[in-house]
Structure formats: structure tokens, C-alpha cells
Design an enzyme around this catalytic site. Structure first.
Site, PDB file in Angstrom:
ATOM      1  N   ASP A  16      70.322 122.968  47.642  1.00 25.48           N
ATOM      2  CA  ASP A  16      69.513 122.324  46.614  1.00 25.48           C
ATOM      3  C   ASP A  16      69.408 123.274  45.421  1.00 25.48           C
ATOM      4  O   ASP A  16      69.594 124.495  45.572  1.00 25.48           O
ATOM      5  CB  ASP A  16      68.131 122.016  47.195  1.00 25.48           C
ATOM      6  CG  ASP A  16      67.187 121.424  46.172  1.00 25.48           C
ATOM      7  OD1 ASP A  16      67.612 120.536  45.412  1.00 25.48           O
ATOM      8  OD2 ASP A  16      66.024 121.862  46.117  1.00 25.48           O
ATOM      9  N   ASP A  18      66.634 123.249  42.508  1.00 30.00           N
ATOM     10  CA  ASP A  18      65.287 123.685  42.130  1.00 30.00           C
ATOM     11  C   ASP A  18      64.518 124.204  43.340  1.00 30.00           C
ATOM     12  O   ASP A  18      64.312 123.484  44.315  1.00 30.00           O
ATOM     13  CB  ASP A  18      64.515 122.517  41.503  1.00 30.00           C
ATOM     14  CG  ASP A  18      65.240 121.947  40.287  1.00 30.00           C
ATOM     15  OD1 ASP A  18      65.555 122.725  39.385  1.00 30.00           O
ATOM     16  OD2 ASP A  18      65.497 120.731  40.271  1.00 30.00           O
TER      17      ASP A  18
END
Length: 244
Positions: A16, A18
Site C-alpha cells: 500500500d 499511504d
């Protein structure tokens, strides 16, 4: 386990953006809070219940595509809005999503963005050992952020908000974007590891039957990450190398 603390079967790592690669989750939370609080103040007056940048963010918007985050949070408050158009700025789902993105870009421009050194080192390590790497994010600004922090070249594939829209892929908590990244890397979910800080990302890793799911706990939600499907939880990916 190998030196980077993954099962022998793992051939690819899906990260991922963020909160895992970059220190942008807190900026997202602040942009969401400002967007929703402004909307709720206008709608309900000074007695409104503010958006909680930890609890509401984790539960309703973190890791989800922007419009899904708007729908999810508003539903928790019993609020329904018209969908609006993609370029809307009014009190619609798309309008609130666009306002949030404008605020996010303003904050990133003013404050800058950084990558987590532990993650960057970890990605370099797994690549040196022959594993494939991909980035999976609901953000439409993913590529620009990767370029800004100088790590775009560390990922063999990128499935972000723009790619998901082009391919018609539902976002997290559905596993489709992670499955697309594995497919593009030429591997299966069973030999892929997911690295996520969002509860929606944990749900995606679990429902997609990925071989290993690593929860990254930046905000003290280790138990929730485990409950949503993490095989292991670390505060920083540097811990995985230290455990090897």
C-alpha cells in the site's frame, strides 16, 4: 523464514502507499476531517459531531477509493447525498471527494511528503533477493507521490486509483486491485504478500486469499489489524529484517 521474515513460498510483495510507503496517511486524515467538518457544520450547525481523524478515518475511509470513503462515512451518520458528477464541487458524493482531494494536494504542496526509510530499505532488500514488487493504492495521485519521494523505480507494477477506474476494479476492502497487481506480476495470490496499514486493506488481503498479510501499525491499532486478517503486525517494516 528468509532474512526479510516472509514464508519461503512468497514470490511477490504488494505494498500500500499511504501509511506504508509514504508518510501521507496523517495528511489524508487531516484533509478528510476538514472536508467533513466543513460539510457537517454547514448542514447541522455548531452542534455537529466532528469527524474523528483516528476512529472515523480508520473505520470508514482509510484505504478506500475517495467516493467510497464519502459514502461510508456519511452512511455512518445516516446521511445520503446525490452522487454528482466527476468534476462536481457541490454537496454531493463526488463533490466532497473532490474537495478532499484538493485539500490533500494543497497540504502536500505546502508540507511536502516523505517515504518511510524502513519501508524503502525493505523493498530494496526483497528486490535484491529476487522478489517482485508492486504498489497498490486507491490514490489517484499515486505515481506523482512515488516520483516525488524518488521510489517509483522500486516497483514493477502500479495499480492505483486511475488504473482501477480504467479497468473497472472495485477498491478495498475488495481484493480486486491486489489481485490485479499479482496478475500483472505473473504470480498468484497464494505466493504474494500484502503490506497494509488500513483495516480495509487487511480485509482485501484476507478475502483475496493472499499467502501472507503484513499489518503495519502506525497508529496503535495492532489488535484491529490482527482481527481483520493480518498474519503479523509490525510498527515499521525494518522490524521484519531485524526478526530474520
Amino acid at each position: 523464514m528468509r532474512p526479510y521474515n516472509l514464508p519461503e513460498s512468497i514470490e511477490a510483495c504488494l505494498f500500500d502507499l499511504d501509511g506504508v510507503i509514504t508518510k501521507t496517511a496523517v495528511v489524508h486524515a487531516a484533509a478528510w476531517k476538514q472536508t467533513f467538518d466543513d460539510f457537517l457544520l454547514q448542514r447541522d450547525g455548531s452542534g455537529f459531531t466532528p469527524f474523528d481523524a483516528t476512529r472515523d478515518y480508520d473505520e470508514y475511509v482509510d484505504g478506500r477509493p475517495r467516493a467510497d470513503g464519502v459514502r461510508s462515512f456519511l452512511a455512518s451518520r445516516g446521511i445520503s447525498l446525490p452522487e454528482g458528477s466527476p468534476d462536481d464541487e457541490g454537496d454531493t458524493v463526488e463533490g466532497l471527494a473532490n474537495r478532499k482531494n484538493d485539500l490533500l494536494l494543497e497540504k502536500i504542496s505546502a508540507e511536502g511528503v516523505e517515504a518511510y526509510p524502513g519501508t524503502v530499505h525493505y523493498v530494496r532488500t526483497v528486490r535484491q533477493h529476487g522478489l517482485k514488487t508492486g504498489v497498490v493504492s486507491s490514490s489517484a495521485n499515486c505515481r506523482e507521490i512515488l516520483v516525488a519521494v524518488g521510489v517509483e523505480s522500486l516497483f514493477d507494477v502500479r495499480i492505483d486509483g486511475l488504473v482501477a477506474a480504467e479497468r473497472g476494479l472495485p477498491g478495498k476492502p475488495h481484493p480486486d486491485t491486489f489481485l490485479a497487481a499479482a496478475h500483472d506480476l505473473g504470480v498468484t495470490a497464494r505466493v504474494s504478500a500484502v503490506f497494509e496499514d488500513a483495516l480495509a486493506g487487511m480485509d482485501a488481503g484476507r478475502s483475496g486469499r493472499f499467502g501472507y498479510v503484513v499489518g503495519v501499525d502506525r497508529v496503535g491499532q495492532a489488535n484491529a489489524l490482527l482481527a481483520h486478517g493480518a498474519d503479523i503486525v509490525v510498527r515499521d517494516l525494518a522490524e521484519l529484517e531485524h526478526q530474520g
